[in-house]
Design a protein around this motif. Structure first.
Motif, PDB file in Angstrom:
ATOM      1  N   LEU A  32     -84.108   4.238 161.743  1.00 53.10           N
ATOM      2  CA  LEU A  32     -84.380   5.627 161.383  1.00 53.10           C
ATOM      3  C   LEU A  32     -83.266   6.559 161.846  1.00 53.10           C
ATOM      4  O   LEU A  32     -82.765   7.385 161.073  1.00 53.10           O
ATOM      5  CB  LEU A  32     -85.715   6.061 162.002  1.00 53.10           C
ATOM      6  CG  LEU A  32     -86.082   7.543 161.878  1.00 53.10           C
ATOM      7  CD1 LEU A  32     -86.250   7.932 160.417  1.00 53.10           C
ATOM      8  CD2 LEU A  32     -87.360   7.826 162.670  1.00 53.10           C
ATOM      9  N   VAL A  33     -82.872   6.451 163.097  1.00 54.67           N
ATOM     10  CA  VAL A  33     -81.850   7.335 163.642  1.00 54.67           C
ATOM     11  C   VAL A  33     -80.516   7.098 162.949  1.00 54.67           C
ATOM     12  O   VAL A  33     -79.811   8.047 162.574  1.00 54.67           O
ATOM     13  CB  VAL A  33     -81.723   7.134 165.164  1.00 54.67           C
ATOM     14  CG1 VAL A  33     -80.537   7.906 165.717  1.00 54.67           C
ATOM     15  CG2 VAL A  33     -83.009   7.564 165.861  1.00 54.67           C
ATOM     16  N   ALA A  34     -80.171   5.834 162.777  1.00 48.81           N
ATOM     17  CA  ALA A  34     -78.914   5.513 162.103  1.00 48.81           C
ATOM     18  C   ALA A  34     -78.913   6.036 160.674  1.00 48.81           C
ATOM     19  O   ALA A  34     -77.909   6.585 160.200  1.00 48.81           O
ATOM     20  CB  ALA A  34     -78.690   4.001 162.108  1.00 48.81           C
ATOM     21  N   ARG A  35     -80.023   5.888 159.984  1.00 44.01           N
ATOM     22  CA  ARG A  35     -80.081   6.342 158.588  1.00 44.01           C
ATOM     23  C   ARG A  35     -79.895   7.858 158.504  1.00 44.01           C
ATOM     24  O   ARG A  35     -79.202   8.365 157.616  1.00 44.01           O
ATOM     25  CB  ARG A  35     -81.406   5.922 157.950  1.00 44.01           C
ATOM     26  CG  ARG A  35     -81.453   6.106 156.438  1.00 44.01           C
ATOM     27  CD  ARG A  35     -82.698   5.454 155.852  1.00 44.01           C
ATOM     28  NE  ARG A  35     -82.692   4.017 156.041  1.00 44.01           N
ATOM     29  CZ  ARG A  35     -82.039   3.149 155.272  1.00 44.01           C
ATOM     30  NH1 ARG A  35     -81.327   3.598 154.238  1.00 44.01           N
ATOM     31  NH2 ARG A  35     -82.084   1.855 155.508  1.00 44.01           N
ATOM     32  N   ALA A  36     -80.519   8.586 159.428  1.00 42.96           N
ATOM     33  CA  ALA A  36     -80.364  10.041 159.419  1.00 42.96           C
ATOM     34  C   ALA A  36     -78.917  10.425 159.718  1.00 42.96           C
ATOM     35  O   ALA A  36     -78.341  11.299 159.056  1.00 42.96           O
ATOM     36  CB  ALA A  36     -81.293  10.670 160.445  1.00 42.96           C
ATOM     37  N   ALA A  37     -78.304   9.781 160.712  1.00 49.06           N
ATOM     38  CA  ALA A  37     -76.931  10.123 161.097  1.00 49.06           C
ATOM     39  C   ALA A  37     -75.950   9.822 159.973  1.00 49.06           C
ATOM     40  O   ALA A  37     -75.093  10.651 159.638  1.00 49.06           O
ATOM     41  CB  ALA A  37     -76.542   9.362 162.362  1.00 49.06           C
ATOM     42  N   ALA A 195     -77.704  21.510 163.586  1.00 45.03           N
ATOM     43  CA  ALA A 195     -77.958  21.112 164.969  1.00 45.03           C
ATOM     44  C   ALA A 195     -79.040  20.037 165.050  1.00 45.03           C
ATOM     45  O   ALA A 195     -78.923  19.071 165.811  1.00 45.03           O
ATOM     46  CB  ALA A 195     -78.356  22.333 165.795  1.00 45.03           C
ATOM     47  N   VAL A 196     -80.094  20.198 164.249  1.00 50.48           N
ATOM     48  CA  VAL A 196     -81.249  19.302 164.335  1.00 50.48           C
ATOM     49  C   VAL A 196     -81.054  18.026 163.520  1.00 50.48           C
ATOM     50  O   VAL A 196     -81.402  16.931 163.972  1.00 50.48           O
ATOM     51  CB  VAL A 196     -82.519  20.042 163.870  1.00 50.48           C
ATOM     52  CG1 VAL A 196     -83.698  19.080 163.746  1.00 50.48           C
ATOM     53  CG2 VAL A 196     -82.846  21.171 164.834  1.00 50.48           C
ATOM     54  N   ALA A 197     -80.504  18.147 162.314  1.00 53.37           N
ATOM     55  CA  ALA A 197     -80.449  17.009 161.391  1.00 53.37           C
ATOM     56  C   ALA A 197     -79.103  16.298 161.381  1.00 53.37           C
ATOM     57  O   ALA A 197     -78.983  15.239 160.764  1.00 53.37           O
ATOM     58  CB  ALA A 197     -80.789  17.472 159.968  1.00 53.37           C
ATOM     59  N   VAL A 198     -78.104  16.853 162.027  1.00 54.89           N
ATOM     60  CA  VAL A 198     -76.782  16.213 162.078  1.00 54.89           C
ATOM     61  C   VAL A 198     -76.415  15.878 163.516  1.00 54.89           C
ATOM     62  O   VAL A 198     -76.180  14.713 163.858  1.00 54.89           O
ATOM     63  CB  VAL A 198     -75.700  17.116 161.446  1.00 54.89           C
ATOM     64  CG1 VAL A 198     -74.335  16.431 161.514  1.00 54.89           C
ATOM     65  CG2 VAL A 198     -76.057  17.442 160.010  1.00 54.89           C
ATOM     66  N   TRP A 199     -76.372  16.891 164.371  1.00 56.03           N
ATOM     67  CA  TRP A 199     -75.944  16.678 165.752  1.00 56.03           C
ATOM     68  C   TRP A 199     -76.905  15.770 166.511  1.00 56.03           C
ATOM     69  O   TRP A 199     -76.474  14.792 167.155  1.00 56.03           O
ATOM     70  CB  TRP A 199     -75.810  18.020 166.461  1.00 56.03           C
ATOM     71  CG  TRP A 199     -75.722  17.937 167.952  1.00 56.03           C
ATOM     72  CD1 TRP A 199     -76.649  18.352 168.853  1.00 56.03           C
ATOM     73  CD2 TRP A 199     -74.638  17.391 168.720  1.00 56.03           C
ATOM     74  NE1 TRP A 199     -76.217  18.098 170.135  1.00 56.03           N
ATOM     75  CE2 TRP A 199     -74.990  17.514 170.081  1.00 56.03           C
ATOM     76  CE3 TRP A 199     -73.422  16.806 168.383  1.00 56.03           C
ATOM     77  CZ2 TRP A 199     -74.146  17.070 171.104  1.00 56.03           C
ATOM     78  CZ3 TRP A 199     -72.579  16.374 169.404  1.00 56.03           C
ATOM     79  CH2 TRP A 199     -72.947  16.506 170.750  1.00 56.03           C
ATOM     80  N   VAL A 200     -78.196  16.033 166.452  1.00 55.98           N
ATOM     81  CA  VAL A 200     -79.164  15.279 167.253  1.00 55.98           C
ATOM     82  C   VAL A 200     -79.209  13.804 166.861  1.00 55.98           C
ATOM     83  O   VAL A 200     -79.035  12.926 167.730  1.00 55.98           O
ATOM     84  CB  VAL A 200     -80.560  15.932 167.171  1.00 55.98           C
ATOM     85  CG1 VAL A 200     -81.624  15.020 167.778  1.00 55.98           C
ATOM     86  CG2 VAL A 200     -80.552  17.275 167.887  1.00 55.98           C
ATOM     87  N   PRO A 201     -79.431  13.444 165.591  1.00 57.99           N
ATOM     88  CA  PRO A 201     -79.449  12.009 165.276  1.00 57.99           C
ATOM     89  C   PRO A 201     -78.094  11.355 165.462  1.00 57.99           C
ATOM     90  O   PRO A 201     -78.021  10.164 165.817  1.00 57.99           O
ATOM     91  CB  PRO A 201     -79.890  11.971 163.805  1.00 57.99           C
ATOM     92  CG  PRO A 201     -79.580  13.320 163.266  1.00 57.99           C
ATOM     93  CD  PRO A 201     -79.753  14.266 164.412  1.00 57.99           C
TER      94      PRO A 201
END
Length: 677
Positions: A32-37, A195-201
């Protein structure tokens, strides 16, 4: 306007950041995290390419365009991969629900730190760089293309082409198109979404990639909140600048670091036909990564090189040593590789030196006279900069404000550094992190030639450098927490029974104390300062609310096909943003064509110099906007627009609208514009 009313705009921004890229990476296996990043990294590349490709066809930018490119790119990935290749860490197993919950709470914390001091989402950052950024967004919305190959022509008006990264501006434009909000709301929504959808993941994914000794889901749950805890990223680039494109590119940086690491690992473990697939996918991923950073802000590619250099140098040295020890053909290949690599580096160094000398005039003036300006001047000692990096007490860029030390966060970063130094394959993280902190300290604390040379590629700007530290700082803090939890579990029975609860609890203790520190002592107040909007009579701000309201009524007087003339230092650069009328000067700094220079320096000679009317006709101008103040108190080196002031103050024009603060004047000396007589 309430912040809740901006929720649709935030959702639109998150959709633009994740969905186009998600289409491309859909065939790949990843957590999940990798897919978002990876999706956000890919989406920015697609947005940038869409701006260029459709502009070449004469089509204005629209939010649907990245999706068209995504379908094509996703088809290619599906053909090449066929679900056989893994270029990411294993999935987070059953922890995805906890990851989503952690992510949601982290989003709230980021919003609180960044905007709890900003009264409304329609407030605008009243900073130097944002004059250009908001003007560019308004221009794209009004029909200008969103190509990064031409965006600079907005301020280099004599040029046909001029590169400036348009990724941020296109993202904000798409938010306006999808949600219907005004550009100022869209910009704030886009910042929060990045910040939430790019930086965090991205930060969490990089931690997963580096900390392979821990379960990926646990790493994600620990590292996601930590991405909200560092004052230098994401918050400082909102209060300093405001450097929106650099913020976007730096938010992409963790994923950009992870991509080549994973590509190298996958290539090293692949054989036969699968190796070819990995090579194609890995190379494409790296090209896409570089493209995304280029469309966001290519200067951040230097930061990417800095962070990866210790890892790459270590890997190359290790391979060469192994080949030399092996002897025979491997030894000969190693010697040849050393010789050819040295030759390539020498040629690259020579080319770079030639560019510095011939292109940038390295010896035209002494090095110690270069890199001037407020971002480059040292204001403290180098030792203070080192302390700030160690204590996680970062400057905010407003009024000399430095946040109080985040003691727990700093402590676990130091624990992580100690653990990394004892872990094979992770030591490069420490080298990279220390290099960033040292460069930050030099930029903030020294004006000597060596410091200027070492930090020149970051404009000797401490904030551009400090924002890079958390890229690896999140990983180091997560490592410190996880190692401390593991050691405690080994030594205490009560700790062993609590499993993952200890590191998760420690993470939230660290994050919450750091967030409270930022809210009370640094980031929140500084951001509120740059977003301050006086109700009337702006002094150091770009505009007041009364000025915005006045510009909103420009359309009642100024025809739609005419530009508005004014000194951009008094807010007239934003007539297109707030009044839907294009300004003659959309930024306080630029390289202007002859007609604009004539008006900037000679408007007050309109009754004696025919060139003034010719320039007004060429630019289709018959109105002057005037407000008696200068943003930031003015800049003697940058205020190159004296003639509009002199002309208005001499009473040369006819006042047609006023509110006691702003005034709009009609120019009658030149008669009607050509074609209107």
């Amino acid at each position: 306007m309430s912040w809740w009313a901006a929720a649709p705009a935030v959702a639109a921004a998150v959709g633009m950041l994740l969905l186009p890229g998600a289409i491309v990476v859909l065939p790949l296996r990843m957590g999940l995290v990798a897919r978002a990043a990876v999706s956000s990294l890919t989406s920015i590349a697609l947005i940038g390419f869409a701006g260029v490709v459709f502009a070449l066809g004469g089509i204005g930018f629209a939010a649907w365009q990245p999706f068209v490119l995504a379908l094509a790119a996703g088809g290619l990935v599906a053909v090449i991969d066929r679900r056989r290749t893994r270029l990411a860490v294993p999935a987070e197993q059953s922890r995805w629900r906890w990851i989503l919950l952690t992510w949601a709470v982290t989003a709230v914390l980021i919003g609180v730190v960044a905007f709890s001091g900003v009264a409304s989402p329609d407030r605008v950052s009243q900073t130097y760089d944002n004059v250009f950024h908001m003007s560019a967004i308004a221009a794209i919305l009004d029909g200008a293309d969103a190509s990064s190959l031409t965006l600079r022509t907005l301020i280099e008006t004599a040029q046909v082409t001029g590169f400036y990264p348009a990724g941020w501006h296109s993202l904000v434009v798409s938010v306006v198109q999808l949600s219907g909000v005004v550009p100022t709301v869209a910009a704030n929504a886009a910042w929060l979404a990045v910040a939430v959808a790019v930086w965090v993941p991205g930060a969490a994914w990089l931690a997963q990639v580096i900390l392979r000794q821990f379960e990926p889901g646990l790493v994600a749950v620990v590292s996601i909140p930590l991405a909200a805890a560092f004052g230098s990223m994401p918050y400082s680039l909102l209060s300093w600048g405001t450097l929106y494109p650099t913020f976007l590119a730096t938010s992409l940086l963790p994923a950009a670091v992870a991509v080549p690491i994973l590509a190298g690992r996958a290539l090293g473990g692949a054989q036969g036909l699968r190796r070819w697939r990995v090579l194609v996918l890995g190379s494409s991923a790296i090209v896409g990564t570089v493209s995304a950073l280029t469309f966001a802000q290519p200067r951040v590619l230097v930061s990417l090189a800095l962070l990866l250099s210790p890892l790459l140098i270590g890997a190359v040295v290790g391979l060469l040593r192994a080949s030399l020890r092996a002897g025979g053909a491997a030894r000969r290949r190693a010697i040849w590789s050393i010789a050819s690599g040295g030759g390539v580096l020498a040629l690259a160094a020579a080319a770079g030196f030639a560019y510095l000398v011939l292109g940038l005039g390295l010896f035209d003036r002494p090095l110690d006279q270069r890199l001037g300006g407020p971002q480059a001047a040292a204001t403290q000692s180098v030792a203070e900069g080192i302390w700030q990096g160690l204590a996680q007490a970062w400057p905010t860029g407003v009024g000399g404000v430095v946040a109080a030390p985040a003691v727990l966060l700093a402590g676990f970063v130091l624990v992580g550094i100690g653990a990394a130094l004892r872990s094979r394959g992770v030591r490069w993280v420490v080298v990279s992190y220390v290099a960033v902190v040292v460069l930050f300290a030099l930029a903030a604390g020294s004006d000597d030639v060596v410091s200027k040379v070492l930090t020149a590629l970051w404009y000797k700007d401490r904030y551009r450098l400090s924002s890079v530290a958390p890229v690896l700082g999140v990983t180091l803090a997560a490592l410190g927490i996880l190692m401390a939890g593991r050691r405690l579990q080994r030594r205490a029975r009560w700790a062993e029974r609590r499993g993952v609860l200890l590191p998760v609890a420690a993470t939230w203790l660290v994050t919450s104390t750091a967030v409270v520190t930022l809210v009370l002592t640094g980031a929140t107040g500084s951001i509120a300062t740059v977003f301050h909007l006086p109700p009337a009579r702006a002094q150091t701000e770009i505009v007041s609310q009364a000025q915005i309201d006045f510009m909103a009524r420009l359309g009642d007087v100024v025809p739609a096909d005419q530009r508005v003339l004014g000194d951009p230092w008094d807010g007239s650069a934003w007539t297109q943003l707030f009044g839907d009328r294009e300004p003659v000067f959309p930024h306080v700094n630029g390289q202007w064509d002859a007609a604009r220079l004539t008006l900037a320096y000679g408007l007050d000679t309109i009754e004696t110099d025919p060139a003034v009317c010719a320039a007004l006709d060429e630019l289709r101008v018959r109105y002057v906007l005037y407000n008696p103040h200068e943003f930031a108190g003015g800049d003697p080196a940058g205020n190159h627009f004296p003639a509009p002031h002199r002309a208005v103050e001499a009473g040369l024009f006819t006042e047609v609208a006023a509110d006691g603060e702003s005034a709009l004047y009609r120019i009658d000396q030149c008669g009607p514009l050509p074609g209107e007589g």
